[in-house]
Design a protein around this motif. Structure first.
Motif, PDB file in Angstrom:
ATOM      1  N   ALA A 120      24.267  68.779  15.366  1.00 40.22           N
ATOM      2  CA  ALA A 120      25.369  67.969  15.888  1.00 40.22           C
ATOM      3  C   ALA A 120      26.718  68.440  15.340  1.00 40.22           C
ATOM      4  O   ALA A 120      26.836  68.793  14.159  1.00 40.22           O
ATOM      5  CB  ALA A 120      25.149  66.509  15.527  1.00 40.22           C
ATOM      6  N   THR A 121      27.712  68.396  16.197  1.00 40.52           N
ATOM      7  CA  THR A 121      29.061  68.765  15.759  1.00 40.52           C
ATOM      8  C   THR A 121      29.545  67.910  14.587  1.00 40.52           C
ATOM      9  O   THR A 121      30.100  68.447  13.618  1.00 40.52           O
ATOM     10  CB  THR A 121      30.053  68.673  16.937  1.00 40.52           C
ATOM     11  OG1 THR A 121      29.641  69.568  17.965  1.00 40.52           O
ATOM     12  CG2 THR A 121      31.469  69.026  16.495  1.00 40.52           C
ATOM     13  N   PRO A 122      29.372  66.568  14.614  1.00 37.53           N
ATOM     14  CA  PRO A 122      29.796  65.769  13.452  1.00 37.53           C
ATOM     15  C   PRO A 122      29.092  66.177  12.162  1.00 37.53           C
ATOM     16  O   PRO A 122      29.685  66.100  11.080  1.00 37.53           O
ATOM     17  CB  PRO A 122      29.431  64.340  13.852  1.00 37.53           C
ATOM     18  CG  PRO A 122      29.434  64.356  15.338  1.00 37.53           C
ATOM     19  CD  PRO A 122      28.903  65.703  15.721  1.00 37.53           C
ATOM     20  N   MET A 123      27.853  66.634  12.260  1.00 39.32           N
ATOM     21  CA  MET A 123      27.131  67.058  11.063  1.00 39.32           C
ATOM     22  C   MET A 123      27.654  68.397  10.557  1.00 39.32           C
ATOM     23  O   MET A 123      27.680  68.653   9.349  1.00 39.32           O
ATOM     24  CB  MET A 123      25.634  67.141  11.360  1.00 39.32           C
ATOM     25  CG  MET A 123      25.023  65.840  11.851  1.00 39.32           C
ATOM     26  SD  MET A 123      25.372  64.424  10.769  1.00 39.32           S
ATOM     27  CE  MET A 123      24.452  64.876   9.308  1.00 39.32           C
TER      28      MET A 123
ATOM     29  N   LYS B 267      21.241  64.621  19.518  1.00 37.84           N
ATOM     30  CA  LYS B 267      20.450  63.542  20.109  1.00 37.84           C
ATOM     31  C   LYS B 267      20.224  62.416  19.112  1.00 37.84           C
ATOM     32  O   LYS B 267      20.327  61.234  19.455  1.00 37.84           O
ATOM     33  CB  LYS B 267      19.113  64.090  20.597  1.00 37.84           C
ATOM     34  CG  LYS B 267      18.229  63.051  21.281  1.00 37.84           C
ATOM     35  CD  LYS B 267      16.939  63.686  21.785  1.00 37.84           C
ATOM     36  CE  LYS B 267      16.043  62.637  22.469  1.00 37.84           C
ATOM     37  NZ  LYS B 267      14.786  63.249  22.975  1.00 37.84           N
ATOM     38  N   ALA B 268      19.947  62.770  17.855  1.00 39.40           N
ATOM     39  CA  ALA B 268      19.623  61.757  16.846  1.00 39.40           C
ATOM     40  C   ALA B 268      20.817  60.888  16.482  1.00 39.40           C
ATOM     41  O   ALA B 268      20.669  59.676  16.274  1.00 39.40           O
ATOM     42  CB  ALA B 268      19.079  62.435  15.594  1.00 39.40           C
ATOM     43  N   ILE B 269      22.017  61.479  16.385  1.00 36.32           N
ATOM     44  CA  ILE B 269      23.165  60.684  15.927  1.00 36.32           C
ATOM     45  C   ILE B 269      24.021  60.157  17.077  1.00 36.32           C
ATOM     46  O   ILE B 269      25.015  59.459  16.857  1.00 36.32           O
ATOM     47  CB  ILE B 269      24.043  61.479  14.945  1.00 36.32           C
ATOM     48  CG1 ILE B 269      24.799  62.593  15.666  1.00 36.32           C
ATOM     49  CG2 ILE B 269      23.218  62.048  13.807  1.00 36.32           C
ATOM     50  CD1 ILE B 269      25.902  63.187  14.812  1.00 36.32           C
ATOM     51  N   GLY B 270      23.642  60.488  18.302  1.00 39.15           N
ATOM     52  CA  GLY B 270      24.334  59.929  19.451  1.00 39.15           C
ATOM     53  C   GLY B 270      25.566  60.681  19.902  1.00 39.15           C
ATOM     54  O   GLY B 270      26.367  60.145  20.669  1.00 39.15           O
TER      55      GLY B 270
ATOM     56  N   PRO C  56      25.179  76.770  19.582  1.00 41.54           N
ATOM     57  CA  PRO C  56      24.162  75.775  19.241  1.00 41.54           C
ATOM     58  C   PRO C  56      23.142  76.321  18.243  1.00 41.54           C
ATOM     59  O   PRO C  56      22.869  77.525  18.210  1.00 41.54           O
ATOM     60  CB  PRO C  56      23.499  75.476  20.583  1.00 41.54           C
ATOM     61  CG  PRO C  56      23.603  76.775  21.322  1.00 41.54           C
ATOM     62  CD  PRO C  56      24.926  77.364  20.916  1.00 41.54           C
ATOM     63  N   SER C  57      22.585  75.420  17.430  1.00 40.05           N
ATOM     64  CA  SER C  57      21.561  75.800  16.454  1.00 40.05           C
ATOM     65  C   SER C  57      20.385  74.834  16.586  1.00 40.05           C
ATOM     66  O   SER C  57      20.563  73.623  16.435  1.00 40.05           O
ATOM     67  CB  SER C  57      22.122  75.746  15.031  1.00 40.05           C
ATOM     68  OG  SER C  57      23.273  76.568  14.906  1.00 40.05           O
ATOM     69  N   PRO C  58      19.176  75.345  16.846  1.00 40.84           N
ATOM     70  CA  PRO C  58      18.021  74.480  17.069  1.00 40.84           C
ATOM     71  C   PRO C  58      17.406  73.961  15.766  1.00 40.84           C
ATOM     72  O   PRO C  58      17.760  74.405  14.668  1.00 40.84           O
ATOM     73  CB  PRO C  58      17.043  75.408  17.792  1.00 40.84           C
ATOM     74  CG  PRO C  58      17.366  76.766  17.230  1.00 40.84           C
ATOM     75  CD  PRO C  58      18.849  76.766  17.035  1.00 40.84           C
ATOM     76  N   ILE C  59      16.476  73.016  15.901  1.00 42.79           N
ATOM     77  CA  ILE C  59      15.746  72.477  14.759  1.00 42.79           C
ATOM     78  C   ILE C  59      15.049  73.618  14.012  1.00 42.79           C
ATOM     79  O   ILE C  59      14.479  74.532  14.607  1.00 42.79           O
ATOM     80  CB  ILE C  59      14.726  71.422  15.226  1.00 42.79           C
ATOM     81  CG1 ILE C  59      15.456  70.168  15.733  1.00 42.79           C
ATOM     82  CG2 ILE C  59      13.763  71.042  14.102  1.00 42.79           C
ATOM     83  CD1 ILE C  59      14.552  69.127  16.342  1.00 42.79           C
ATOM     84  N   GLY C  60      15.132  73.559  12.686  1.00 45.90           N
ATOM     85  CA  GLY C  60      14.518  74.571  11.838  1.00 45.90           C
ATOM     86  C   GLY C  60      15.478  75.628  11.344  1.00 45.90           C
ATOM     87  O   GLY C  60      15.176  76.357  10.396  1.00 45.90           O
TER      88      GLY C  60
ATOM     89  N   SER D  16      22.857  64.743  23.872  1.00 44.89           N
ATOM     90  CA  SER D  16      21.491  64.437  24.293  1.00 44.89           C
ATOM     91  C   SER D  16      20.485  65.524  23.922  1.00 44.89           C
ATOM     92  O   SER D  16      19.289  65.392  24.217  1.00 44.89           O
ATOM     93  CB  SER D  16      21.451  64.216  25.811  1.00 44.89           C
ATOM     94  OG  SER D  16      21.887  65.387  26.494  1.00 44.89           O
ATOM     95  N   LEU D  17      20.950  66.602  23.260  1.00 45.96           N
ATOM     96  CA  LEU D  17      20.079  67.730  22.968  1.00 45.96           C
ATOM     97  C   LEU D  17      19.708  67.792  21.485  1.00 45.96           C
ATOM     98  O   LEU D  17      20.451  67.321  20.619  1.00 45.96           O
ATOM     99  CB  LEU D  17      20.761  69.039  23.378  1.00 45.96           C
ATOM    100  CG  LEU D  17      21.148  69.150  24.864  1.00 45.96           C
ATOM    101  CD1 LEU D  17      21.859  70.474  25.111  1.00 45.96           C
ATOM    102  CD2 LEU D  17      19.932  69.011  25.764  1.00 45.96           C
TER     103      LEU D  17
END
Length: 227
Positions: free
Chosen positions: A134-137, A123-126, A172-176, A129-130
């Motif tokens: 992020a895959t690019p990260m 969501k942060a890097i565009g 997927p991996s959530p915040i934290g 939306s979740l």
């Protein structure tokens, strides 16, 4: 090409299709002083290697930068099928004056890590939306791990640049969540290094694939980029 420019590493030799024990045997023949060569033309050499009382002859051609083999042939039979034989190894070592001292070795690995925050989510890097890693990260972390593998293996003024990456992001991996990425050298072609890359969070594998980097001269690369 000057003889002094030729510097094929052990990892490059090991990455070629080769006969079992051909590299160890080739090193033995070279160290015994039983290999000699003659330059045919710049970058191309005839060689002769004595093995168990029999002299085997062939030819080897190096790439323009001297860091890899363009083609090679030996009359022993093994080296005629695109397979690196012990006589070719001995000839190559004679031509370049022995094994090159290099910290680029097959299986060399490095691991780096990061924490998923609001700043590196899809969501942060565009890239989505979740609020998940992020895959690019993930790809950037894998590249960072590959850079770490090569960090102590380059000469002054050199750096590495990524030229290809093929990965699947599978979970997927959530915040934290803490993410770790590991890069391992799997194949070497002179200045072209291939890595197996894999990423995990605390509970599972989240992605894997392959990544290629080239070792380049910083000034020449940036000059080309500016042009």
């Amino acid at each position: 090409m000057l003889k002094e420019k030729i510097s094929v590493t052990l990892a490059t030799l090991e990455s070629k299709v080769h006969e079992v024990n051909s590299i160890k045997s080739g090193i033995r023949i070279y160290k015994a002083g039983k290999a000699e060569f003659m330059e045919r033309e710049p970058g191309q050499f005839f060689f002769a290697a004595e093995d168990k009382g029999t002299e085997h002859r062939g030819i080897v051609t190096f790439t323009n930068d001297g860091c890899d083999l363009k083609n090679y042939f030996c009359n022993c039979g093994v080296g005629t099928e695109g397979t690196l034989c012990k006589h070719e190894v001995a000839g190559i070592l004679a031509i370049q004056g022995g094994l090159m001292d290099s910290k680029i070795t097959l299986g060399k690995t490095a691991t780096v890590s990061t924490i998923v925050t609001e700043n590196n989510t899809a969501k942060a890097i565009g890239s989505g939306s979740l609020e998940v890693f992020a895959t690019p990260m993930m790809i950037a972390l894998m590249e960072k791990a590959a850079c770490e593998v090569l960090a102590d293996a380059m000469d002054f003024g050199q750096t590495s640049v990524g030229t290809s990456i093929k990965v699947n992001h599978t979970s997927p991996s959530p915040i934290g969540m803490e993410i770790t990425a590991t890069a391992t050298i799997s194949f070497v072609q002179g200045c072209k290094i291939t890595f197996d890359v894999i990423a995990h969070d605390k509970s599972r594998e989240i992605g894997k694939g392959t990544h290629i980097r080239m070792i380049v001269d910083e000034k020449k690369f940036m000059s080309k980029a500016m042009r």
